[in-house]
Design an enzyme around this catalytic site. Structure first.
Site, PDB file in Angstrom:
ATOM      1  N   LYS A   1       0.826  -1.211   0.000  1.00  0.00           N
ATOM      2  CA  LYS A   1       0.000   0.000   0.000  1.00  0.00           C
ATOM      3  C   LYS A   1       0.860   1.260   0.000  1.00  0.00           C
ATOM      4  O   LYS A   1       0.547   2.230  -0.680  1.00  0.00           O
ATOM      5  CB  LYS A   1      -0.950   0.009   1.201  1.00  0.00           C
ATOM      6  CG  LYS A   1      -2.003  -1.071   1.060  1.00  0.00           C
ATOM      7  CD  LYS A   1      -3.311  -0.733   1.721  1.00  0.00           C
ATOM      8  CE  LYS A   1      -4.399  -1.647   1.162  1.00  0.00           C
ATOM      9  NZ  LYS A   1      -5.283  -2.196   2.132  1.00  0.00           N
TER      10      LYS A   1
ATOM     11  N   LYS B   1      -4.603 -10.018  -5.859  1.00  0.00           N
ATOM     12  CA  LYS B   1      -5.863 -10.192  -5.124  1.00  0.00           C
ATOM     13  C   LYS B   1      -6.954  -9.279  -5.682  1.00  0.00           C
ATOM     14  O   LYS B   1      -6.654  -8.151  -6.054  1.00  0.00           O
ATOM     15  CB  LYS B   1      -5.578  -9.839  -3.656  1.00  0.00           C
ATOM     16  CG  LYS B   1      -6.713 -10.090  -2.705  1.00  0.00           C
ATOM     17  CD  LYS B   1      -6.438  -9.467  -1.341  1.00  0.00           C
ATOM     18  CE  LYS B   1      -6.601  -7.961  -1.342  1.00  0.00           C
ATOM     19  NZ  LYS B   1      -6.686  -7.315  -0.037  1.00  0.00           N
TER      20      LYS B   1
ATOM     21  N   LYS C   1     -10.890  -3.622  -4.117  1.00  0.00           N
ATOM     22  CA  LYS C   1     -11.674  -2.458  -4.529  1.00  0.00           C
ATOM     23  C   LYS C   1     -10.790  -1.283  -4.932  1.00  0.00           C
ATOM     24  O   LYS C   1     -11.260  -0.325  -5.513  1.00  0.00           O
ATOM     25  CB  LYS C   1     -12.666  -2.062  -3.433  1.00  0.00           C
ATOM     26  CG  LYS C   1     -12.073  -2.002  -2.038  1.00  0.00           C
ATOM     27  CD  LYS C   1     -13.148  -2.205  -0.957  1.00  0.00           C
ATOM     28  CE  LYS C   1     -12.512  -2.423   0.417  1.00  0.00           C
ATOM     29  NZ  LYS C   1     -13.324  -3.106   1.386  1.00  0.00           N
TER      30      LYS C   1
END
Ligand code: TYM
Length: 326
Positions: A111, A194, A197
């Site tokens: 991230k 993965k 969203k």
């Protein structure tokens, strides 16, 4: 009684990854276990949100839980920010977490590498500590999550061992419980990443997607050139579609393989799109009704926050006493 705790972050619309990997199972536990399900809205602060969107997505998640048969008379449903002990325990646990441990978190590395200069905040780094507090406050035995949260729970267990070894038994070691069939639903256009969203629009299916969008997304989903419907490591994209098919129908993968033995990907993907669209269409009707009654959602959340606070505050007091905090 076994205690179950799990949360979902309102950082975007829910995907079928959230559904198959976690939420679909949550109602099953509530008949024989003591379940706590919450919206992890403090976790959503690591990225900048429009406040109106954040509030709406918080209610959306609550409405989806109810749609998926989580029953507020059996499970405790609450919002993280409404139970103050979560923020407080996180600060305390930060002092029992090593930088080396946080540096190893793959989700942080992933991230933060995508977040850009403005996204490099300490919240993103300390995220797993807040998450550890979420489960440790309740003496959770089981945490039903997808595969991507397992490393965070390993960290929570390290914190438990470290804290208990200094202050005596205080926290319980939580154990992740994974879906047998769908612990990691992958992206529709890249089977090595993965479904999330935060990726591109055609890589995921949202619980609120329209029938047309769902069918189109499955038609376009990547496969490979072998043209056989088989669950094998050489065919990760097709295997992922089989996982989704099985997750939505309950049909074992080998039976689905047999059904499409003599047909190519076309029929398989068309059927899959229809199956998912049909199921999500039904769920959306219920969701729309449940979501419309915000007063009722608030009532459920007030009650949930009260029940959760009672337990969380007790644990927090125990911890503060042990540390010499007034
Ligand atoms: P979040 O909001 O990203 O996801 C919610 C749940 O959905 C699972 N999940 C998936 N499972 C399989 N395949 C996928 N593609 C997929 N995408 C998401 C996640 O594993 C998760 O179970 N940090 C957590 C929220 C959280 C939490 C907690 C969870 C905060 N505190 C305490 C458990 C216990 C998160 O961001 O999940």
């Amino acid at each position: 009684m076994i205690r179950v705790v799990s949360g979902i972050k309102p950082s975007g619309d829910l995907t079928i990854g959230n559904y198959l990997g976690a939420m679909i199972r949550w109602h099953e536990a509530q008949y024989e276990k003591d379940c706590f399900y919450f919206v992890a809205n403090l976790h959503a602060l690591t990225t900048r949100n429009n406040p109106v969107d954040l509030r709406n997505r918080t209610y959306d998640i609550v409405a989806w839980l109810l749609t998926l048969n989580v029953d507020p008379s059996k499970s405790t449903i609450f919002v993280q920010s409404q139970v103050k002990a979560h923020s407080e325990i996180a600060w305390i646990l930060n002092n029992y977490t090593m930088l080396g441990e946080l540096n190893k978190m793959t989700q942080f590395k992933d991230k933060s590498s995508k977040a850009g200069k403005d996204g490099q905040n300490a919240g993103l780094y300390n995220y797993p500590v807040l998450m550890a507090g979420d489960v440790l406050l309740y003496d959770a035995d089981e945490v039903p999550v997808g595969d991507d949260q397992v490393q965070h729970l390993e960290l929570a267990r390290n914190i438990v061992v470290r804290f208990n070894s200094i202050y005596g038994k205080t926290f319980k070691e939580p154990k992740p419980t994974l879906s047998v069939t769908a612990k990691r639903v992958m992206s529709l256009n890249n089977p090595s990443s993965k479904m999330s969203k935060s990726e591109s629009n055609d890589s995921f299916v949202l619980l609120r997607d329209s029938r047309e969008a769902i069918i189109k997304k499955f038609k376009r989903a990547v496969t490979d050139s072998m043209n056989r419907v088989k669950f094998t490591p050489e065919q990760p994209a097709v295997s992922n579609l089989l996982t989704i098919y099985s997750g939505f129908t309950g049909i074992p993968v080998n039976e689905i393989e047999a059904k499409y033995e003599n047909s190519g990907y076309g029929a398989f993907k068309t059927d899959l799109g229809e199956i998912v669209a049909e199921k999500l269409g039904e769920l959306q009707l219920t969701f729309n009704n449940v979501r419309a009654d915000v007063d009722k959602l608030d009532l459920i959340l007030n009650e949930g926050a009260e029940k959760a606070s009672e337990i969380a505050d007790k644990k927090l007091s125990e911890v503060k006493n042990k540390l010499g905090l007034l």
